[in-house]
Motif scaffolding. Structure first.
Motif, PDB file in Angstrom:
ATOM      1  N   TYR A 207      -3.487  -5.841  -5.628  1.00 33.20           N
ATOM      2  CA  TYR A 207      -4.142  -5.781  -4.629  1.00 33.20           C
ATOM      3  C   TYR A 207      -5.358  -5.294  -4.748  1.00 33.20           C
ATOM      4  CZ  TYR A 207      -5.472  -3.018  -0.149  1.00 33.20           C
ATOM      5  OH  TYR A 207      -5.422  -3.065   1.068  1.00 33.20           O
ATOM      6  N   GLN A 208      -5.898  -5.077  -5.663  1.00 34.69           N
ATOM      7  CA  GLN A 208      -7.552  -5.511  -6.282  1.00 34.69           C
ATOM      8  C   GLN A 208      -7.543  -7.185  -6.089  1.00 34.69           C
ATOM      9  OE1 GLN A 208      -7.930  -2.960  -9.616  1.00 34.69           O
ATOM     10  NE2 GLN A 208      -9.086  -1.582  -8.530  1.00 34.69           N
ATOM     11  N   SER A 209      -6.741  -8.043  -7.093  1.00 35.53           N
ATOM     12  CA  SER A 209      -7.555  -9.162  -7.040  1.00 35.53           C
ATOM     13  C   SER A 209      -6.627  -9.763  -5.659  1.00 35.53           C
ATOM     14  CB  SER A 209      -6.117  -9.764  -7.950  1.00 35.53           C
ATOM     15  OG  SER A 209      -5.820  -9.124  -8.804  1.00 35.53           O
TER      16      SER A 209
ATOM     17  N   LYS B  95      -1.635  -1.917  -7.801  1.00 44.17           N
ATOM     18  CA  LYS B  95      -3.049  -2.131  -7.999  1.00 44.17           C
ATOM     19  C   LYS B  95      -3.743  -3.176  -7.921  1.00 44.17           C
ATOM     20  CE  LYS B  95      -6.598   1.754  -7.752  1.00 44.17           C
ATOM     21  NZ  LYS B  95      -7.149   3.106  -8.982  1.00 44.17           N
ATOM     22  N   SER B  96      -3.148  -3.588  -8.739  1.00 44.65           N
ATOM     23  CA  SER B  96      -3.971  -4.638  -9.397  1.00 44.65           C
ATOM     24  C   SER B  96      -3.487  -5.682  -9.035  1.00 44.65           C
ATOM     25  CB  SER B  96      -3.559  -4.886 -11.410  1.00 44.65           C
ATOM     26  OG  SER B  96      -4.074  -6.245 -11.686  1.00 44.65           O
TER      27      SER B  96
ATOM     28  N   GLU C  81       0.732  -0.778  -0.109  1.00 38.76           N
ATOM     29  CA  GLU C  81      -0.320  -0.707  -0.434  1.00 38.76           C
ATOM     30  C   GLU C  81       0.387   1.385   0.108  1.00 38.76           C
ATOM     31  OE1 GLU C  81      -2.400  -2.914   2.919  1.00 38.76           O
ATOM     32  OE2 GLU C  81      -0.235  -2.384   1.714  1.00 38.76           O
TER      33      GLU C  81
ATOM     34  N   ALA D  11     -10.520  -3.175  -1.748  1.00 38.29           N
ATOM     35  CA  ALA D  11      -9.564  -2.677  -2.609  1.00 38.29           C
ATOM     36  C   ALA D  11     -10.438  -1.207  -2.610  1.00 38.29           C
ATOM     37  CB  ALA D  11      -9.127  -3.394  -3.103  1.00 38.29           C
ATOM     38  N   ALA D  12     -11.855  -1.838  -3.207  1.00 35.59           N
ATOM     39  CA  ALA D  12     -12.815   0.390  -3.700  1.00 35.59           C
ATOM     40  C   ALA D  12     -13.176   1.047  -2.058  1.00 35.59           C
ATOM     41  CB  ALA D  12     -13.613  -0.547  -4.480  1.00 35.59           C
TER      42      ALA D  12
ATOM     43  N   SER E 183     -13.546  -6.690  -3.599  1.00 36.64           N
ATOM     44  CA  SER E 183     -14.198  -5.354  -2.775  1.00 36.64           C
ATOM     45  C   SER E 183     -13.781  -4.493  -1.765  1.00 36.64           C
ATOM     46  CB  SER E 183     -15.978  -5.906  -2.403  1.00 36.64           C
ATOM     47  OG  SER E 183     -16.165  -6.507  -1.473  1.00 36.64           O
TER      48      SER E 183
ATOM     49  N   GLU F   9      -7.216  -8.573  -2.415  1.00 35.34           N
ATOM     50  CA  GLU F   9      -8.717  -8.312  -1.581  1.00 35.34           C
ATOM     51  C   GLU F   9      -9.937  -7.915  -1.845  1.00 35.34           C
ATOM     52  OE1 GLU F   9      -7.934  -7.035   1.886  1.00 35.34           O
ATOM     53  OE2 GLU F   9      -5.896  -7.817   1.442  1.00 35.34           O
TER      54      GLU F   9
END
Length: 218
Positions: free
Chosen positions: A184-186, A181-182, A117, A192-193, A190, A188
């Protein structure tokens, strides 16, 4: 201490670190590969085989080295809850371990890579700094002057190198930020938003009326 005093202490520690490295030129230099790696002076001095071999090795080793400017962006991007919630203690220890000298590399410490992060916010900080710097070259003419070696050509060559370096650094930092970011989104989903740890201030730096009073505490 309440959250406001902790926030102020974090900003004050950042400022003290920045003051130590502000005039240390190497902290702000980014090393990039040469644009024309085979270029030579018109009257180059002769080299022996060993010198030529060492020169080739040195060239091969030159990549993009932006460790120090990235470290500065990590410093700028630090939040209280970074580094396992010990960001303030980390910066306090850094001030102690780096000593009091203001003229050497030991006068500041490098903020190493920690959580993804923080690294994401740091890369976005690099992107923002590059965009601000590139905005100063609006109207820059990329066409090389005809007379090589003239004052106009030398000025163009330096400017061209500055723009090229900023462009390379911008693309690398943006690519790394997108990758982080990609990932992290994968991992975490929802969550992550809405995670503020992966949020970069849209309005830029903190208001001056909040930061200026900290100068009285130096």
């Amino acid at each position: 201490a309440n959250s406001n005093s902790s926030d102020e202490e974090l900003k004050l520690l950042k400022l003290r670190h920045l003051i130590r490295l502000a005039n240390y030129r190497d902290a702000w230099i980014v090393r990039i590969p040469p644009q024309f790696p085979n270029a030579r002076p018109l009257q180059a001095l002769p080299f022996n085989d060993e010198e030529q071999s060492n020169e080739k090795k040195e060239k091969a080793a030159v990549g993009v080295n932006a460790n120090r400017i990235v470290s500065i962006c990590r410093l700028l991007s630090l939040r209280e809850d970074d580094i396992g919630g010990n960001a303030i203690g980390y910066l306090r220890e850094g001030l102690t371990s780096s000593g009091s000298s203001k003229s050497s590399a030991k006068s500041f410490f490098l903020v190493e890579k920690h959580e993804d992060e923080l690294e994401y916010r740091s890369m976005m900080c690099v992107v923002r700094l590059c965009n601000v710097a590139l905005s100063r070259y609006v109207g820059y003419d990329n066409d090389a002057p005809e007379v090589v070696g003239s004052r106009v050509w030398n000025a163009w060559y330096i400017t061209n190198g500055e723009v090229r370096a900023l462009g390379i650094l911008l693309r690398i930092a943006a690519s790394e930020a997108n990758k982080l970011k990609s990932q992290y989104q994968s991992s975490e989903g929802s969550r992550a938003a809405t995670d503020t740890a992966m949020t970069v201030r849209a309005e830029g730096s903190c208001p001056l009326n909040y930061s200026l009073p900290l100068l009285d505490r130096l």
